[in-house]
Structure formats: structure tokens, C-alpha cells
Design a protein around this motif. Sequence first.
Motif, mmCIF file in Angstrom:
data_model
loop_
_atom_site.group_PDB
_atom_site.id
_atom_site.type_symbol
_atom_site.label_atom_id
_atom_site.label_comp_id
_atom_site.label_asym_id
_atom_site.label_seq_id
_atom_site.Cartn_x
_atom_site.Cartn_y
_atom_site.Cartn_z
ATOM 1 N N LEU A 1 -10.164 -6.675 -1.909
ATOM 2 C CA LEU A 1 -8.708 -6.676 -1.747
ATOM 3 C C LEU A 1 -8.299 -6.129 -0.383
ATOM 4 O O LEU A 1 -9.028 -5.374 0.251
ATOM 5 C CB LEU A 1 -8.043 -5.847 -2.842
ATOM 6 C CG LEU A 1 -8.217 -6.359 -4.272
ATOM 7 C CD1 LEU A 1 -7.475 -5.451 -5.245
ATOM 8 C CD2 LEU A 1 -7.746 -7.798 -4.426
ATOM 9 N N MET A 2 -7.100 -6.532 0.045
ATOM 10 C CA MET A 2 -6.550 -6.048 1.307
ATOM 11 C C MET A 2 -6.279 -4.557 1.243
ATOM 12 O O MET A 2 -6.019 -4.007 0.178
ATOM 13 C CB MET A 2 -5.218 -6.751 1.624
ATOM 14 C CG MET A 2 -5.371 -8.169 2.093
ATOM 15 S SD MET A 2 -3.792 -8.988 2.435
ATOM 16 C CE MET A 2 -2.978 -7.861 3.537
ATOM 17 N N THR A 3 -6.324 -3.940 2.414
ATOM 18 C CA THR A 3 -5.946 -2.550 2.557
ATOM 19 C C THR A 3 -5.206 -2.400 3.873
ATOM 20 O O THR A 3 -5.111 -3.344 4.663
ATOM 21 C CB THR A 3 -7.169 -1.605 2.499
ATOM 22 O OG1 THR A 3 -6.712 -0.258 2.473
ATOM 23 C CG2 THR A 3 -8.106 -1.810 3.672
ATOM 24 N N LEU A 4 -4.668 -1.240 4.072
ATOM 25 C CA LEU A 4 -3.972 -0.897 5.297
ATOM 26 C C LEU A 4 -4.541 0.432 5.742
ATOM 27 O O LEU A 4 -4.585 1.370 4.951
ATOM 28 C CB LEU A 4 -2.472 -0.758 4.993
ATOM 29 C CG LEU A 4 -1.512 -0.592 6.137
ATOM 30 C CD1 LEU A 4 -1.395 -1.893 6.923
ATOM 31 C CD2 LEU A 4 -0.139 -0.214 5.603
ATOM 32 N N GLY B 1 -6.976 -4.615 6.578
ATOM 33 C CA GLY B 1 -8.412 -4.719 6.362
ATOM 34 C C GLY B 1 -8.678 -5.270 4.975
ATOM 35 O O GLY B 1 -7.748 -5.480 4.187
ATOM 36 N N VAL B 2 -9.936 -5.522 4.668
ATOM 37 C CA VAL B 2 -10.348 -5.994 3.345
ATOM 38 C C VAL B 2 -11.574 -5.180 2.938
ATOM 39 O O VAL B 2 -12.534 -5.055 3.703
ATOM 40 C CB VAL B 2 -10.700 -7.507 3.360
ATOM 41 C CG1 VAL B 2 -11.255 -7.950 2.020
ATOM 42 C CG2 VAL B 2 -9.478 -8.343 3.731
ATOM 43 N N ILE C 1 0.870 -1.176 0.000
ATOM 44 C CA ILE C 1 0.000 0.000 0.000
ATOM 45 C C ILE C 1 0.909 1.227 0.000
ATOM 46 O O ILE C 1 1.905 1.259 0.718
ATOM 47 C CB ILE C 1 -0.911 0.038 1.245
ATOM 48 C CG1 ILE C 1 -1.659 -1.288 1.455
ATOM 49 C CG2 ILE C 1 -1.864 1.235 1.192
ATOM 50 C CD1 ILE C 1 -2.692 -1.621 0.404
ATOM 51 N N TRP C 2 0.562 2.235 -0.780
ATOM 52 C CA TRP C 2 1.379 3.439 -0.888
ATOM 53 C C TRP C 2 0.575 4.642 -0.450
ATOM 54 O O TRP C 2 -0.585 4.818 -0.836
ATOM 55 C CB TRP C 2 1.835 3.616 -2.330
ATOM 56 C CG TRP C 2 2.687 4.817 -2.561
ATOM 57 C CD1 TRP C 2 4.040 4.901 -2.407
ATOM 58 C CD2 TRP C 2 2.271 6.109 -3.023
ATOM 59 N NE1 TRP C 2 4.479 6.167 -2.729
ATOM 60 C CE2 TRP C 2 3.410 6.928 -3.108
ATOM 61 C CE3 TRP C 2 1.035 6.654 -3.353
ATOM 62 C CZ2 TRP C 2 3.358 8.255 -3.521
ATOM 63 C CZ3 TRP C 2 0.973 7.980 -3.755
ATOM 64 C CH2 TRP C 2 2.140 8.758 -3.844
ATOM 65 N N ASN D 1 -7.395 5.899 5.501
ATOM 66 C CA ASN D 1 -7.315 4.782 4.567
ATOM 67 C C ASN D 1 -7.135 5.329 3.158
ATOM 68 O O ASN D 1 -6.819 6.500 2.982
ATOM 69 C CB ASN D 1 -8.598 3.937 4.669
ATOM 70 C CG ASN D 1 -8.489 2.625 3.900
ATOM 71 O OD1 ASN D 1 -7.407 2.141 3.604
ATOM 72 N ND2 ASN D 1 -9.621 2.045 3.568
ATOM 73 N N TYR D 2 -7.350 4.500 2.205
ATOM 74 C CA TYR D 2 -7.337 4.824 0.783
ATOM 75 C C TYR D 2 -5.959 5.169 0.249
ATOM 76 O O TYR D 2 -5.778 6.112 -0.499
ATOM 77 C CB TYR D 2 -8.364 5.921 0.441
ATOM 78 C CG TYR D 2 -9.765 5.532 0.862
ATOM 79 C CD1 TYR D 2 -10.376 4.433 0.272
ATOM 80 C CD2 TYR D 2 -10.430 6.209 1.861
ATOM 81 C CE1 TYR D 2 -11.642 4.041 0.671
ATOM 82 C CE2 TYR D 2 -11.700 5.828 2.262
ATOM 83 C CZ TYR D 2 -12.299 4.738 1.650
ATOM 84 O OH TYR D 2 -13.548 4.355 2.052
ATOM 85 N N GLY D 3 -4.981 4.351 0.635
ATOM 86 C CA GLY D 3 -3.687 4.419 -0.026
ATOM 87 C C GLY D 3 -3.823 3.729 -1.377
ATOM 88 O O GLY D 3 -4.844 3.107 -1.679
ATOM 89 N N SER D 4 -2.822 3.821 -2.184
ATOM 90 C CA SER D 4 -2.849 3.199 -3.502
ATOM 91 C C SER D 4 -2.317 1.781 -3.409
ATOM 92 O O SER D 4 -1.260 1.538 -2.822
ATOM 93 C CB SER D 4 -1.974 4.013 -4.460
ATOM 94 O OG SER D 4 -1.817 3.317 -5.669
ATOM 95 N N ILE D 5 -3.056 0.820 -4.004
ATOM 96 C CA ILE D 5 -2.577 -0.558 -4.018
ATOM 97 C C ILE D 5 -1.735 -0.843 -5.257
ATOM 98 O O ILE D 5 -1.142 -1.885 -5.381
ATOM 99 C CB ILE D 5 -3.729 -1.587 -3.900
ATOM 100 C CG1 ILE D 5 -4.705 -1.457 -5.060
ATOM 101 C CG2 ILE D 5 -4.396 -1.483 -2.560
ATOM 102 C CD1 ILE D 5 -5.768 -2.540 -5.097
#
Length: 146
Positions: free
Chosen positions: A91-94, A77-78, A44-45, A134-138
Motif C-alpha cells: 500500500l501507499m505511504t507518505l 512511497g509503497v 495518511i494520518w 514514516n509510519y503514519g496511520s492509513i
Amino acid sequence: MKKEPGRPTQLITKKIGKELHSNFMKYRASIIAKYIKKEDANAIWFSLEELENYIYYIKTQGEKTGYKVNGIRFYFGVYPEEKKYAEKAGLMTLFLTATGKKNRINPIGSNDIHTFALVREDENADISTIEPMNYGSIGRPPALLY
């Protein structure tokens, strides 16, 4: 004049970074992909500006709400399988949340007697009154190789 921060003590070598990522891909990503039947995010970026803004935000919100913000906890998270999440669905997130401790002020002349056990709080507790980020770039594709 503001003192420059020292060299972080948690730095690792690129070799260890490659090993950690390789282990994730080998022991976690492959199992996850098999289970969800698609390639999942493995990185995650966030931009520096986004992170700096969030740090400023949690510090100022902490002060306003009586907390001493001392860190950020990163949660996995997902995203829900819903259209509104588009390519991120499933998809997973951070996401990040502020941690810290509530400031306690006993008024002068207070007759309250506390034992250490009664006033002790977790120094690194999540602060529920400050919104997570949230909402970094995957990235594309979701899995990147380190």
C-alpha cells in the motif's frame, strides 16, 4: 514573548479539498486499485505530537550537523510486499524528510574567492543526514472519503 504565527496563506476551502480528493479518487485511486487489485491508501494520518516531535528533532539535528532546516518535503512511497508490513504491504505511504541548506562559514582572513555560482546551493534541498519519518496511520478501510 513569542509572536503568534499569522493565518497560513496556503489554506483552501473545504469545497476545494473535496474536489481535490474527488479528482484523486477518480483519476488516480481507481487506476491504482485496478493495477494492484486491491483498494490502496488515499490518506495518511500523523498525530500532532508525532509531527511536533519530528519538527523538533529535525531542527535540533540540523543545528548539530550544520544545517539551517527550513521545511519538510512529503514523499509518496509503497511498502514492500513483505509479511513484516502486515496489512500495509503493497500500500501507499507518505514519508517526510527535512529540507534546508548547509550553513557555510568562511574563516576570517580566508583567501578563498568564490563566485556566486560556486557557493549557490538549493535552499530547499533534502538533508540526507537527518532520518525521514514514516509510519503514519492509513486508517481502516485504507480509502477514506473527504
